[in-house]
Write a protein that holds these residues in place. Structure first.
Motif, short mmCIF file in Angstrom:
data_model
loop_
_atom_site.label_atom_id
_atom_site.label_comp_id
_atom_site.label_asym_id
_atom_site.label_seq_id
_atom_site.Cartn_x
_atom_site.Cartn_y
_atom_site.Cartn_z
N SER A 175 88.82 73.31 6.89
CA SER A 175 88.47 74.03 8.12
C SER A 175 88.93 73.20 9.32
O SER A 175 88.49 72.06 9.49
CB SER A 175 86.96 74.25 8.18
OG SER A 175 86.58 74.85 9.40
N PRO A 176 89.80 73.73 10.18
CA PRO A 176 90.31 72.95 11.31
C PRO A 176 89.26 72.74 12.40
O PRO A 176 88.38 73.58 12.61
CB PRO A 176 91.48 73.80 11.83
CG PRO A 176 91.16 75.18 11.40
CD PRO A 176 90.43 75.06 10.09
N VAL A 177 89.35 71.61 13.07
CA VAL A 177 88.51 71.30 14.23
C VAL A 177 89.45 71.09 15.41
O VAL A 177 90.39 70.29 15.34
CB VAL A 177 87.67 70.03 14.00
CG1 VAL A 177 86.83 69.71 15.24
CG2 VAL A 177 86.78 70.21 12.78
N VAL A 196 94.13 71.62 21.17
CA VAL A 196 94.54 70.37 20.53
C VAL A 196 93.83 70.29 19.19
O VAL A 196 92.60 70.27 19.13
CB VAL A 196 94.18 69.15 21.40
CG1 VAL A 196 94.50 67.85 20.65
CG2 VAL A 196 94.90 69.20 22.73
N HIS A 197 94.61 70.27 18.10
CA HIS A 197 94.02 70.16 16.77
C HIS A 197 93.66 68.70 16.52
O HIS A 197 94.49 67.80 16.68
CB HIS A 197 95.01 70.64 15.71
CG HIS A 197 94.54 70.43 14.31
ND1 HIS A 197 95.00 69.40 13.52
CD2 HIS A 197 93.62 71.09 13.56
CE1 HIS A 197 94.41 69.44 12.35
NE2 HIS A 197 93.56 70.45 12.33
N LEU A 198 92.40 68.45 16.15
CA LEU A 198 91.93 67.09 15.92
C LEU A 198 92.09 66.68 14.46
O LEU A 198 92.72 65.68 14.15
CB LEU A 198 90.46 66.96 16.33
CG LEU A 198 90.16 67.14 17.83
CD1 LEU A 198 88.66 67.05 18.07
CD2 LEU A 198 90.90 66.10 18.66
N TYR A 199 91.50 67.43 13.55
CA TYR A 199 91.56 67.12 12.13
C TYR A 199 90.99 68.30 11.35
O TYR A 199 90.56 69.30 11.94
CB TYR A 199 90.78 65.84 11.80
CG TYR A 199 89.32 65.90 12.14
CD1 TYR A 199 88.37 66.29 11.20
CD2 TYR A 199 88.87 65.56 13.42
CE1 TYR A 199 87.02 66.36 11.52
CE2 TYR A 199 87.53 65.62 13.75
CZ TYR A 199 86.61 66.01 12.79
OH TYR A 199 85.27 66.08 13.12
N VAL A 252 85.89 73.73 18.83
CA VAL A 252 85.91 74.95 18.03
C VAL A 252 86.24 74.59 16.59
O VAL A 252 87.20 73.85 16.32
CB VAL A 252 86.94 75.95 18.57
CG1 VAL A 252 86.91 77.24 17.75
CG2 VAL A 252 86.66 76.25 20.04
N ARG A 253 85.46 75.14 15.66
CA ARG A 253 85.72 74.97 14.24
C ARG A 253 86.34 76.25 13.68
O ARG A 253 85.97 77.35 14.09
CB ARG A 253 84.44 74.64 13.49
CG ARG A 253 83.94 73.21 13.65
CD ARG A 253 82.71 73.01 12.80
NE ARG A 253 82.38 71.61 12.60
CZ ARG A 253 81.49 70.94 13.32
NH1 ARG A 253 80.83 71.56 14.29
NH2 ARG A 253 81.24 69.67 13.07
N GLY A 254 87.21 76.09 12.69
CA GLY A 254 87.79 77.24 12.03
C GLY A 254 88.90 77.89 12.84
O GLY A 254 89.34 77.38 13.88
N GLU A 255 89.35 79.04 12.35
CA GLU A 255 90.39 79.78 13.05
C GLU A 255 89.77 80.50 14.25
O GLU A 255 88.62 80.92 14.22
CB GLU A 255 91.02 80.80 12.10
CG GLU A 255 91.62 80.19 10.83
CD GLU A 255 92.75 79.22 11.11
OE1 GLU A 255 93.42 79.37 12.16
OE2 GLU A 255 92.97 78.30 10.30
#
Length: 283
Positions: free
Chosen positions: A255-257, A153-156, A140-143
């Motif tokens: 943008s979180p991945v 789990v936040h990757l980068y 999943v990308r973004g919020e």
């Protein structure tokens, strides 16, 4: 006492290294625990397999005869386990453009260490696919709003870039500032987009929103000059469209991945994929 697999692996490791110390390091156990395990095997068989009287561990005559049979059993077992694991597949869901080289590195590491395979499944809404049971892990990308009991789990974080039509006045600009984005119509993918009204504090987002429900609609709406778009920068390397232009975006938040998953019958394999995914980020 029954002879167990751990006894055979312990004996084979010591026989191979001719050292309890190095064998213990290979098996990730303590040396006293390894010594007890080998002693248990000898007691169960009522024979001595190893001669510990010299500075180096040596096989007895019985140990030399026993070792090739043990190695044959362990090899056959490993082959059987590998064959069974090849039938197991983890389904990784994504909406568009798997990050590279992260995806390739993670999948290769996972298949190499587990023997299982990864099926890549495109879904406009990976979170919904997770809830419906059609995928096991969602990229999943973004919020996002995670399903109840889901774990993430936040990757980068990915940098963002602006996208506009070749007919837009921005097409000739060398950059666009994040603060100026709300002054223009913004094309938004409401299902899996990473940038939308939610990306700004209340009342500070774009006044005009063009809604789409998947990536293709979003891309063609931008190309048709219905508004500008904001997307992770990976798109510039991976998507070529003659009617759009990419504009560097300054001052934009990243943008979180993330990977999202639910408790699952294949939990051990899911943990294995998560470990491979994190290793691919750090490696």
């Amino acid at each position: 006492m029954d002879v167990e697999l751990r006894h055979l692996r312990a004996f084979a490791a010591v026989a191979h290294h001719r050292s309890f110390t190095r064998a213990a390091e290979e098996l990730l156990i303590t040396q006293p625990a390894l010594s007890r395990t080998v002693t248990q095997l000898e007691s169960a068989l009522s024979v001595r397999l190893l001669d510990r009287s010299s500075r180096h561990v040596e096989l007895t005559g019985t140990g030399r005869e026993f070792l090739p049979r043990v190695e044959h059993v362990l090899a056959a077992l490993d082959q059987a386990l590998a064959a069974a694991r090849r039938e197991i597949t983890i389904r990784l869901g994504f909406s568009w453009l798997l990050p590279d080289p992260w995806a390739q590195d993670a999948v290769n590491h996972f298949t190499r260490t587990t023997g299982a395979s990864v099926a890549l499944v495109r879904r406009d809404d990976p979170i919904r696919g997770l809830q419906q049971g059609t995928i096991d892990i969602a990229l999943v990308r973004g919020e996002f709003t995670a399903p109840r009991s889901a774990r993430a789990v936040h990757l980068y974080d990915e940098p963002r870039i602006a996208v506009c039509s070749q007919n837009c006045d921005l097409a000739r600009s060398d950059h666009l500032d994040w603060a100026d984005v709300p002054r223009r119509p913004l094309v938004v993918n409401t299902v899996s987009g990473t940038t939308g009204p939610w990306s700004w504090p209340n009342g500070q987002g774009p006044e005009q929103i063009v809604e789409t429900t998947n990536f293709d609609e979003w891309l063609e709406s931008v190309a048709a000059d219905r508004g500008i778009g904001v997307i992770p920068e990976i798109a510039r390397r991976r998507i070529s469209h003659s009617a759009i232009r990419y504009i560097p975006l300054t001052g934009a938040p990243p943008s979180p991945v993330s990977l999202v998953y639910l408790p699952h019958a294949q939990q051990a394999l899911i943990r294995g994929f998560l470990e491979a995914a994190v290793a691919a980020v750090n490696g």
